[in-house]
Design a protein around this motif. Structure first.
Motif, PDB file in Angstrom:
ATOM      1  N   GLU A   1      26.253  27.839  38.079  1.00 46.90           N
ATOM      2  CA  GLU A   1      27.553  28.026  38.723  1.00 46.90           C
ATOM      3  C   GLU A   1      28.576  28.504  37.701  1.00 46.90           C
ATOM      4  N   LYS A   2      28.473  27.949  36.494  1.00 49.64           N
ATOM      5  CA  LYS A   2      29.418  28.295  35.444  1.00 49.64           C
ATOM      6  C   LYS A   2      29.324  29.783  35.129  1.00 49.64           C
TER       7      LYS A   2
ATOM      8  N   LYS B   1      30.756  31.968  37.938  1.00 50.58           N
ATOM      9  CA  LYS B   1      32.218  31.931  37.903  1.00 50.58           C
ATOM     10  C   LYS B   1      32.751  32.881  36.843  1.00 50.58           C
TER      11      LYS B   1
ATOM     12  N   GLN C   1      35.067  36.262  37.268  1.00 51.13           N
ATOM     13  CA  GLN C   1      36.370  36.427  36.621  1.00 51.13           C
ATOM     14  C   GLN C   1      36.424  37.733  35.823  1.00 51.13           C
TER      15      GLN C   1
ATOM     16  N   VAL D   1      36.889  40.873  38.131  1.00 51.77           N
ATOM     17  CA  VAL D   1      38.214  41.207  38.665  1.00 51.77           C
ATOM     18  C   VAL D   1      39.287  41.358  37.596  1.00 51.77           C
ATOM     19  N   LYS D   2      38.981  40.873  36.404  1.00 52.84           N
ATOM     20  CA  LYS D   2      40.023  40.755  35.380  1.00 52.84           C
ATOM     21  C   LYS D   2      40.766  42.047  35.095  1.00 52.84           C
TER      22      LYS D   2
ATOM     23  N   GLU E   1      37.023  36.445  49.466  1.00 57.49           N
ATOM     24  CA  GLU E   1      37.727  35.287  48.908  1.00 57.49           C
ATOM     25  C   GLU E   1      38.124  35.546  47.466  1.00 57.49           C
TER      26      GLU E   1
END
Lengths: 159, 375
Positions: free
Chosen positions: A73-74, A77, A81, A84-85, A109
């Motif tokens: 999951e980490k 994530k 990030q 989209v950064k 989302e």
């Protein structure tokens, strides 16, 4: 049963992209269409999505095909990030609308959250400027809003 | 989140379809959404509408507030998205302070004096509801609110009967069911247990909390209406362990405590998790506490400097907020968070109530403002 076939997608500017079935069905729209037609050789036209944006959507979907089962999951994530950064405003908004059009829930989302994060610190007057909205509230109405939600308007006290 | 430096292009935002704008607004932290009510009449109407509130609470990944409540004039809420504290006025109820919280609601009562009736409150929408009095309990030892997904809630209270009248030894348990609006006595009386100061946590309709002397964990199973002990050896001996706090994070049961039996000899704040024994049989009962995380040296130094944990007068106050394990102490203003997913420690800053606004009544809860329960 996971289909092994490839799916052809055509962007609004007539570029053809070929993706795995599992990647394509992350889009609810494509999932429904392919459910009816099955795998065909003809390209599915996506009138509202340019090739630039479609390429990014495919990037996202290809990563996320296996994400839930094989990647922590980490790491997912962190990848999201990074994805989209560095997007400029135009690309981000186009990506949001493409995700909505194609029905890709997690991308929708992610982009909504990113857009919201970019405006969350703005003052109401800045928001008016950005969205080109006229202030049609009277000073009394504005004051009423401030009083009802006084906690939200309070400046942070520095320790 | 850093946006690239560039001029905001008017046409981009102006031409956004209304439904896209409304979707984006759902993802704003609550304070921003409330502030943006003053953008224009249409925004005020939309952002204050029940439709908006309902769809807001459907955004599942939103991290709740870290709600630090005290019996003073206001409690404090930390918003992880805006990384700042807010002051939220406490409902001005006579002799009642916040004793529990769940979803968007807080429960008010009194833990130091006679208390026969509780109240519920939505602190953001400023709504208060008095509950009918409990059937027998007059003096509360433990109370916890459990808000369920469908908006219904239950409140569990353990306490003493009217002491003067009844010779009955032991504590009784009552449960309030919001669907029928009645307090029901649980079949069991408990032998007089000494409950710890932690608030306890709910996981799958089971309530877990600490008991002392010796330290242990007891569980109230709401469905089966009975109490049981967690038959798992505590992570440290009673003399080495201090300030144990149960924390729930995404369905995982964690235990935060200060352990003075560590290798270094100095006390360490540790996070343990209740997990299945490795290599054990796949039986439900085969559980053990496993060490998940220990506060790193540099953070520990700063944390201990700002608190008085070596002292009996100080204690740990912890709760689970989304993916964060939040850790504070009674006497220190600095809150710490540990993110379970990215395994990162982060200071959350001093809350505005510290020190004058704080009283010795101090609890931490996750609060999801404007979520689904309508009072």
């Amino acid at each position: 049963m996971v289909k092994e076939c490839k799916v052809k997608l055509k962007s609004s500017d007539d570029k053809i992209f070929e993706v795995d079935y599992a990647v394509a069905i992350q889009s609810q729209i494509l999932n429904n269409t392919l459910g009816h037609t099955g795998c065909t050789d003809s390209a599915l036209p996506l009138h509202n999505v340019s090739s630039q944006i479609l390429a990014k959507v495919i990037d996202y979907c290809e990563y996320h095909v296996n994400a839930s089962s094989t990647i922590s999951e980490k790491d997912v994530k962190m990848w999201d990030q990074e994805f989209v950064k560095h997007l400029d405003q135009a690309t981000l908004l186009d990506l949001l609308m493409a995700a909505q059009y194609l029905g890709i829930h997690n991308l929708q989302e992610l982009t909504c959250q990113t857009v919201a994060d970019r405006i969350k610190d703005k003052r109401p007057e800045d928001i008016r400027e950005i969205f080109n909205i006229q202030n049609d509230l009277t000073p009394e109405e504005e004051e009423e809003i401030r009083c009802e939600n006084e906690w939200a308007f309070e400046e942070e006290v520095s320790p | 989140m850093e946006a690239p430096e560039e001029e905001i292009m008017d046409s981009l935002w102006k031409d956004l379809p209304k439904d896209i704008v409304e979707m984006v607004l759902l993802f704003l932290p609550l304070a921003s959404a409330m502030q943006f009510k003053s953008v224009a009449k249409e925004w005020r109407e939309f952002l204050g509408s029940n439709c908006h509130y309902r769809t807001r609470s459907a955004v599942e990944q939103r991290t709740p507030w870290l709600f630090l409540c005290t019996s003073g004039k206001f409690s404090c809420a930390f918003d992880f998205s805006l990384k700042r504290w807010y002051k939220i006025l406490n409902p001005p109820l006579y002799r009642q302070s916040i004793v529990s919280a769940s979803g968007n609601l807080v429960c008010l009562g009194n833990l130091v004096a006679d208390c026969r009736a509780l109240s519920l409150c939505d602190p953001v929408r400023k709504l208060v509801k008095s509950l009918p009095p409990m059937s027998r309990i007059q003096f509360i030892h433990k109370v916890s609110l459990n808000l369920q997904r469908d908006g219904a809630y239950k409140i569990m209270v353990v306490g003493e009967n009217d002491r003067a009248v009844n010779n009955l030894r032991g504590l009784v348990t009552e449960v309030y069911d919001s669907k029928i609006e009645i307090w029901k006595m649980s079949g069991e009386t408990m032998a007089e247990a000494k409950f710890g100061l932690d608030a306890g946590v709910w996981i799958n309709n089971r309530f877990y909390c600490i008991v002392e002397m010796p330290y242990g964990v007891v569980i109230f199973d709401q469905k089966r209406d009975l109490w049981e002990e967690l038959e798992v050896k505590m992570p440290a001996g009673c003399n080495d362990m201090s300030s144990p706090c149960l924390v729930e994070c995404r369905g995982r049961l964690l235990l935060v405590l200060r352990n003075s039996s560590t290798e270094s000899g100095n006390g360490k704040v540790q996070i343990w998790e209740l997990m299945k024994k490795r290599g054990g049989l796949k039986e439900k009962k085969d559980l053990e506490w496993g060490l998940l995380e220990e506060m790193p040296e540099n953070i520990e130094v700063e944390f201990m400097a700002s608190s008085r944990l070596g002292d009996v007068s100080d204690r740990l106050i912890c709760c689970g907020v989304g993916e964060w394990v939040c850790i504070m102490t009674q006497l220190s203003g600095s809150a710490l968070g540990f993110n379970l997913v990215i395994k990162k420690w982060e200071w959350l800053g001093k809350d505005p109530a510290f020190p004058q606004g704080r009283t010795c009544h101090l609890y931490a809860f996750p609060l999801q403002p404007i979520s689904h329960c309508q009072l």
